[in-house]
Design a protein around this motif. Sequence first.
Motif, PDB file in Angstrom:
ATOM      1  N   ARG A 183       0.848  -1.190   0.000  1.00  0.00           N
ATOM      2  CA  ARG A 183       0.000   0.000   0.000  1.00  0.00           C
ATOM      3  C   ARG A 183       0.884   1.240   0.000  1.00  0.00           C
ATOM      4  O   ARG A 183       1.765   1.374   0.848  1.00  0.00           O
ATOM      5  N   GLU A 184       0.660   2.150  -0.934  1.00  0.00           N
ATOM      6  CA  GLU A 184       1.470   3.352  -0.945  1.00  0.00           C
ATOM      7  C   GLU A 184       1.042   4.272   0.183  1.00  0.00           C
ATOM      8  O   GLU A 184      -0.132   4.622   0.303  1.00  0.00           O
ATOM      9  N   VAL A 185       1.985   4.647   1.047  1.00  0.00           N
ATOM     10  CA  VAL A 185       1.620   5.425   2.232  1.00  0.00           C
ATOM     11  C   VAL A 185       2.320   6.774   2.268  1.00  0.00           C
ATOM     12  O   VAL A 185       2.202   7.508   3.255  1.00  0.00           O
ATOM     13  N   THR A 186       3.042   7.144   1.201  1.00  0.00           N
ATOM     14  CA  THR A 186       3.902   8.329   1.226  1.00  0.00           C
ATOM     15  C   THR A 186       3.211   9.568   1.788  1.00  0.00           C
ATOM     16  O   THR A 186       3.786  10.329   2.540  1.00  0.00           O
ATOM     17  N   ARG A 187       1.954   9.770   1.404  1.00  0.00           N
ATOM     18  CA  ARG A 187       1.259  10.996   1.841  1.00  0.00           C
ATOM     19  C   ARG A 187       0.330  10.752   3.025  1.00  0.00           C
ATOM     20  O   ARG A 187      -0.385  11.657   3.436  1.00  0.00           O
ATOM     21  N   LEU A 188       0.303   9.523   3.533  1.00  0.00           N
ATOM     22  CA  LEU A 188      -0.595   9.239   4.660  1.00  0.00           C
ATOM     23  C   LEU A 188      -0.032   9.814   5.954  1.00  0.00           C
ATOM     24  O   LEU A 188       1.164   9.861   6.159  1.00  0.00           O
ATOM     25  N   LYS A 189      -0.929  10.227   6.839  1.00  0.00           N
ATOM     26  CA  LYS A 189      -0.503  10.683   8.152  1.00  0.00           C
ATOM     27  C   LYS A 189      -0.073   9.479   8.989  1.00  0.00           C
ATOM     28  O   LYS A 189      -0.515   8.360   8.728  1.00  0.00           O
ATOM     29  N   PRO A 190       0.754   9.702  10.014  1.00  0.00           N
ATOM     30  CA  PRO A 190       1.230   8.568  10.824  1.00  0.00           C
ATOM     31  C   PRO A 190       0.073   7.737  11.364  1.00  0.00           C
ATOM     32  O   PRO A 190       0.166   6.505  11.407  1.00  0.00           O
ATOM     33  N   GLN A 191      -1.018   8.424  11.765  1.00  0.00           N
ATOM     34  CA  GLN A 191      -2.094   7.678  12.426  1.00  0.00           C
ATOM     35  C   GLN A 191      -2.813   6.701  11.499  1.00  0.00           C
ATOM     36  O   GLN A 191      -3.570   5.861  11.931  1.00  0.00           O
ATOM     37  N   ASP A 192      -2.583   6.851  10.174  1.00  0.00           N
ATOM     38  CA  ASP A 192      -3.287   5.981   9.242  1.00  0.00           C
ATOM     39  C   ASP A 192      -2.384   4.899   8.668  1.00  0.00           C
ATOM     40  O   ASP A 192      -2.742   4.236   7.701  1.00  0.00           O
ATOM     41  N   ARG A 193      -1.178   4.721   9.233  1.00  0.00           N
ATOM     42  CA  ARG A 193      -0.232   3.806   8.594  1.00  0.00           C
ATOM     43  C   ARG A 193      -0.163   2.428   9.240  1.00  0.00           C
ATOM     44  O   ARG A 193       0.481   1.537   8.718  1.00  0.00           O
ATOM     45  N   GLY A 194      -0.773   2.267  10.419  1.00  0.00           N
ATOM     46  CA  GLY A 194      -0.701   0.968  11.076  1.00  0.00           C
ATOM     47  C   GLY A 194       0.693   0.595  11.525  1.00  0.00           C
ATOM     48  O   GLY A 194       1.125  -0.543  11.383  1.00  0.00           O
ATOM     49  N   ILE A 195       1.418   1.572  12.051  1.00  0.00           N
ATOM     50  CA  ILE A 195       2.778   1.304  12.489  1.00  0.00           C
ATOM     51  C   ILE A 195       2.881   1.450  14.005  1.00  0.00           C
ATOM     52  O   ILE A 195       2.032   2.066  14.642  1.00  0.00           O
ATOM     53  N   GLY A 196       3.939   0.871  14.562  1.00  0.00           N
ATOM     54  CA  GLY A 196       4.274   1.153  15.948  1.00  0.00           C
ATOM     55  C   GLY A 196       5.597   1.878  15.936  1.00  0.00           C
ATOM     56  O   GLY A 196       6.485   1.528  15.158  1.00  0.00           O
ATOM     57  N   PHE A 197       5.718   2.928  16.771  1.00  0.00           N
ATOM     58  CA  PHE A 197       6.958   3.699  16.762  1.00  0.00           C
ATOM     59  C   PHE A 197       7.452   3.842  18.188  1.00  0.00           C
ATOM     60  O   PHE A 197       6.680   4.148  19.089  1.00  0.00           O
ATOM     61  N   VAL A 198       8.746   3.582  18.387  1.00  0.00           N
ATOM     62  CA  VAL A 198       9.334   3.727  19.721  1.00  0.00           C
ATOM     63  C   VAL A 198      10.420   4.794  19.646  1.00  0.00           C
ATOM     64  O   VAL A 198      11.287   4.746  18.768  1.00  0.00           O
ATOM     65  N   PHE A 199      10.316   5.776  20.565  1.00  0.00           N
ATOM     66  CA  PHE A 199      11.221   6.927  20.526  1.00  0.00           C
ATOM     67  C   PHE A 199      12.400   6.744  21.472  1.00  0.00           C
ATOM     68  O   PHE A 199      12.293   6.046  22.481  1.00  0.00           O
ATOM     69  N   GLN A 200      13.495   7.430  21.162  1.00  0.00           N
ATOM     70  CA  GLN A 200      14.686   7.315  22.006  1.00  0.00           C
ATOM     71  C   GLN A 200      14.403   7.734  23.447  1.00  0.00           C
ATOM     72  O   GLN A 200      14.816   7.076  24.386  1.00  0.00           O
ATOM     73  N   HIS A 201      13.675   8.852  23.598  1.00  0.00           N
ATOM     74  CA  HIS A 201      13.406   9.338  24.957  1.00  0.00           C
ATOM     75  C   HIS A 201      12.010   8.932  25.422  1.00  0.00           C
ATOM     76  O   HIS A 201      11.356   9.653  26.162  1.00  0.00           O
ATOM     77  N   TYR A 202      11.559   7.782  24.951  1.00  0.00           N
ATOM     78  CA  TYR A 202      10.346   7.097  25.401  1.00  0.00           C
ATOM     79  C   TYR A 202       9.047   7.775  24.985  1.00  0.00           C
ATOM     80  O   TYR A 202       8.060   7.111  24.736  1.00  0.00           O
ATOM     81  N   ALA A 203       9.009   9.125  24.978  1.00  0.00           N
ATOM     82  CA  ALA A 203       7.773   9.846  24.665  1.00  0.00           C
ATOM     83  C   ALA A 203       6.608   9.322  25.499  1.00  0.00           C
ATOM     84  O   ALA A 203       5.490   9.172  25.017  1.00  0.00           O
ATOM     85  N   ALA A 204       6.884   9.034  26.761  1.00  0.00           N
ATOM     86  CA  ALA A 204       5.827   8.568  27.659  1.00  0.00           C
ATOM     87  C   ALA A 204       4.815   9.688  27.876  1.00  0.00           C
ATOM     88  O   ALA A 204       5.198  10.846  27.989  1.00  0.00           O
ATOM     89  N   PHE A 205       3.529   9.354  27.911  1.00  0.00           N
ATOM     90  CA  PHE A 205       2.509  10.357  28.249  1.00  0.00           C
ATOM     91  C   PHE A 205       2.571  10.548  29.756  1.00  0.00           C
ATOM     92  O   PHE A 205       2.095   9.707  30.521  1.00  0.00           O
ATOM     93  N   LYS A 206       3.148  11.664  30.187  1.00  0.00           N
ATOM     94  CA  LYS A 206       3.495  11.818  31.603  1.00  0.00           C
ATOM     95  C   LYS A 206       2.286  11.959  32.500  1.00  0.00           C
ATOM     96  O   LYS A 206       2.364  11.696  33.685  1.00  0.00           O
ATOM     97  N   HIS A 207       1.169  12.405  31.920  1.00  0.00           N
ATOM     98  CA  HIS A 207      -0.011  12.619  32.755  1.00  0.00           C
ATOM     99  C   HIS A 207      -0.903  11.383  32.781  1.00  0.00           C
ATOM    100  O   HIS A 207      -2.012  11.430  33.287  1.00  0.00           O
ATOM    101  N   MET A 208      -0.418  10.271  32.217  1.00  0.00           N
ATOM    102  CA  MET A 208      -1.221   9.047  32.213  1.00  0.00           C
ATOM    103  C   MET A 208      -0.442   7.944  32.933  1.00  0.00           C
ATOM    104  O   MET A 208       0.784   7.923  32.914  1.00  0.00           O
ATOM    105  N   THR A 209      -1.197   7.013  33.518  1.00  0.00           N
ATOM    106  CA  THR A 209      -0.547   5.876  34.161  1.00  0.00           C
ATOM    107  C   THR A 209       0.000   4.932  33.087  1.00  0.00           C
ATOM    108  O   THR A 209      -0.296   5.084  31.900  1.00  0.00           O
ATOM    109  N   VAL A 210       0.774   3.964  33.537  1.00  0.00           N
ATOM    110  CA  VAL A 210       1.313   2.957  32.619  1.00  0.00           C
ATOM    111  C   VAL A 210       0.160   2.282  31.870  1.00  0.00           C
ATOM    112  O   VAL A 210       0.196   2.127  30.646  1.00  0.00           O
TER     113      VAL A 210
END
Lengths: 329, 263, 270
Positions: free
Chosen positions: A64-91
């Motif tokens: 599926r060509e996804v070049t112009r798709l937004k991240p939320q529509d790509r069905g991917i999982g992404f892990v960031f170097q600095h975790y990008a944890a949602f600090k105001h939410m529990t685990v």
Amino acid sequence: MTIEIQRVTRSFGGHVAVNDVSLTIGDGSLTALLGPSGSGKSTLLRIVAGLEVPDGGTVVIGGREVTRLKPQDRGIGFVFQHYAAFKHMTVYENIAFGMKIRRRPKKEVRDRVNELLKLVQLEGFAERYPSQLSGGQRQRMALARSLAIEPEVLLLDEPFGALDAKVRRELRTWLRHLHDDMHVTTVIVTHDQEEAMDIADEVVIMDHGVVQQVGQPRDVYEHPANEFVMGFLGPVNEVDGGLVRPHDLEISESPLDGAAEAHVERIVHLGFEVRVEIVRADGWKLWAQLTRDEVETLGLQPGQLVWVRSRRARTFEDDPRADPVPTQA
Amino acid sequence: MRPRRRTTSGDALSTGIITAILGCVVLLPLSAVVWSATKDGTDSFTRALSNPQAIDALKFTLGAAAIVALVSAVTGTAVAWVLVRDRFRGRALLDAVIDIPFALPTIVAGLTLLALYGPKSPVGINIAFTQASVVAALLFVTFPFVVRAVQPVLIELDREMEEAASSLGASPSTILRRIILPNLLPAILTGTGLAFAKAIGEFGSVVLISGNVPFDTEVASVYIFGLIESDDASGAAAVSTVLLAISVVVLAGIDVLRRRSTR
Amino acid sequence: MTRYLLRCFVIAYVLALILGPLYMVFSQALDQGTDQLWTAITTDAALHALKLTILATVIATVVNTIFGIACALMLVRRRPRGSALINAIIDLPFAVSPIVVGLALLLTFGIHGWFGEFLTGAGLEVIYAVPGIVIATVFVTLPFVVREVVPVLEELGDEQEQAASTLGASSWRTFWSITLPSIRWGVAYGVVLTVARALGEYGAVAVVSGKIAGRTETMTTHIEERYQGFDTVSVYGSALVLASLAILVLGAMMVLSRSAHSHHDTTENR
């Protein structure tokens, strides 16, 4: 899901971060994008994720060509170097986030989150906040969060870069086992060649926005395509216009064919490995990597006269960076 | 440096809307002032400004604002120092009290100063309707600026720098002069600049206690108010333009400082 | 010794300059006796002024909160060209004299102003009417929310927002569930500052309102009008009301800055 990257280019201002890269990442593989900082590996990963838009080229995920798709529509999982944890939410809330967006039934969310908590060994931490976790725990939470939505592709951007060496090695092994169990197509960006060699089925080495070589870890180490790859994958000595690895230098107390006269300048014991620094008669400085036993057998002492030759020196004719090898992974 | 995110047409649209709102709400009315001051040519502009009462009000305002800014710079730094480096009971209360001039309406501030330092002063100090009363009112309303600018910088200031200096043989006064003050200077100047800008435009706290005596205690904003009340809009606009210009210069100066200190 | 002297000086200075006057409002107001005081602050004019002040404050706060968050997001996340200029424009209301603000609105929306004819033709009254008071209040309180939210957004970074988008959240959803909860203390602090300034605005309102008792008088202009009428009870009664509101605001500021800081602490020990 196969990821096909075709002729992707991205520049920031005048700086070309990714320069006409084409790359195919096989279904179910674990691929490492390896390179020094500024090599364009993170930008390439972010383009696959949709966090950056390329200036040119296409990205195809699972046909599926996804070049112009937004991240939320790509069905991917992404892990960031600095975790990008949602600090105001529990685990728990962090891990459930993606499923809540997808309006999954409550029970399904609860079951899946509990299953993931177990998988990432965070049972009992569900009600904690990210600030109450260690770095390694936070990154495992972030990984569980990205896995919760059952992504077709898992992308990790220097996921262990902010952790200390011991935790990094543990998580690396753990991720490899996880991948063996789940077989989700995984791409991990790293600047640590040991990490890439340890974890990946396939290593993609990048520099200056260009793919320098693609291959299995052992192949790229044994048969580097160019000087850059050889130098980046491990230490090298420059000798007679070529490159040689320190463990490919042979030292002898008596003359050998093709060996040069040299004397030992300094011997550094690093445990099992011993660094022997030598100076050839013509003044050229080298260092050899020997085992403790080898040094003892030779009875090496500083100032001693020895003969040195290389078992496997490599010479690279052209400037490799001007003409990258065609890539197929 | 993080790269600028690529702009899409939606981004450009919302950026345009926000900028347009800012332009309409802030710039449009202010340009009406400048326009009104200059629409009849430079002659009427200079005439409005060469009125001796206008000159005197402007001079007095600038002088009082300068004094207040200087006093504020010293006392504000001292207060910030005590708040950050000193430990005593009631420090938290002191910290809370600093913001009272921000929170208290200026007209109430003027009223209270008049009650305390006016004709019916319970402490026997009567400065009402004198130039000193203007300075007192301005000191009150500008009090928090320097404190709140210096305090965070002082909290972040690396104590190791001072320890290093003292290990090199510097005396406490040398450390203050050579290490601490240079590091605080941008914040002190920023706070002082803000205090000065506030002081030259202040109206509410001054209007009751100063008595608004022309050629004596009348400040520029009160003078402008008088012109508005007597329907001399272009005269009011001329004096306002001068105040505006000073504000813009002070703001620009603070901006330069801010950039230099973050570099 | 130096430390002790400095401490005493600072406390004395704050007592003389700030706490003394504040105490005077309360003692003067309560001196009049509570019955008289109550009568004075519940006259029609006083109540109307209070209502108008609250109306202007509420509108200014809502408008500037929405605008401030949008503006801060634009400045931090998109970094448009000319953001230095936009920043300067945002700061202008801090530095401009309230009297000049009032004059500016007069010259824009007054009968002889730029839009005077248009407004008169459309039958809209701005100057010497409630809309003028509201616009003046919006103007003077414009920077607070932006200025409080910008640094919080900068420190927050955009990684959490990116993570949310990779997890399937739309930008609208990301704003509500990630961005807004993360900047809530900054927003709240900005709102409190906006409320404080809006309640107490005097100069700009004095120019544009016409100070018509029972119609366009706000609390601050009501105080001044009563002062001119030598009605000490009303003056100090209304001042007491405003000062009490100010102290409430101050309390809110203390609580909020404490919450914001404790939040900050937890984010720091990664």
